[in-house]
Design a protein around this motif. Structure first.
Motif, short mmCIF file in Angstrom:
data_model
loop_
_atom_site.label_atom_id
_atom_site.label_comp_id
_atom_site.label_asym_id
_atom_site.label_seq_id
_atom_site.Cartn_x
_atom_site.Cartn_y
_atom_site.Cartn_z
N LYS A 40 -16.16 -56.69 18.82
CA LYS A 40 -16.04 -55.85 17.62
C LYS A 40 -17.37 -55.07 17.00
O LYS A 40 -16.48 -53.94 16.76
N TYR A 45 -10.61 -51.42 15.29
CA TYR A 45 -9.27 -51.77 15.34
C TYR A 45 -8.60 -52.97 15.86
O TYR A 45 -8.55 -52.66 17.21
N GLN A 46 -8.64 -54.05 14.98
CA GLN A 46 -8.32 -55.09 15.87
C GLN A 46 -6.39 -55.10 15.75
O GLN A 46 -6.20 -54.77 14.79
N THR A 47 -5.87 -55.68 17.51
CA THR A 47 -4.42 -55.42 17.73
C THR A 47 -4.25 -57.07 18.01
O THR A 47 -5.26 -57.91 17.96
N PRO A 48 -3.51 -57.55 16.55
CA PRO A 48 -2.66 -58.46 17.12
C PRO A 48 -2.33 -59.23 18.78
O PRO A 48 -1.86 -58.32 19.78
N GLU A 49 -2.80 -60.30 18.51
CA GLU A 49 -2.24 -60.77 19.80
C GLU A 49 -0.77 -61.81 20.12
O GLU A 49 -0.93 -62.50 19.53
N HIS A 50 -0.41 -61.11 21.02
CA HIS A 50 0.89 -61.57 20.26
C HIS A 50 1.31 -62.23 22.19
O HIS A 50 1.48 -61.88 23.08
#
Length: 50
Positions: A40, A45-50
């Motif tokens: 962190k 910038y946090q990216t969504p995990e798909h």
């Protein structure tokens, strides 16, 4: 002129008193290091995990 100076000092006195109290509390409180995980801290910038 003296009345205006005294009026300004009277108006600013609560602010000075508040700043004195806040700075006194900060000096007496022990500083706690920030223990955030490294991921962190380096990834703003946090990216969504798909």
């Amino acid at each position: 002129m003296l009345k205006k100076i005294l009026l300004v000092l009277l108006i600013l006195s609560p602010s000075v008193f508040y700043l004195y109290i806040v700075n006194k509390d900060q000096k007496s409180a022990p500083s706690t290091p920030d223990t955030t995980p490294l991921e962190k801290a380096h990834d703003p910038y946090q990216t969504p995990e798909h």
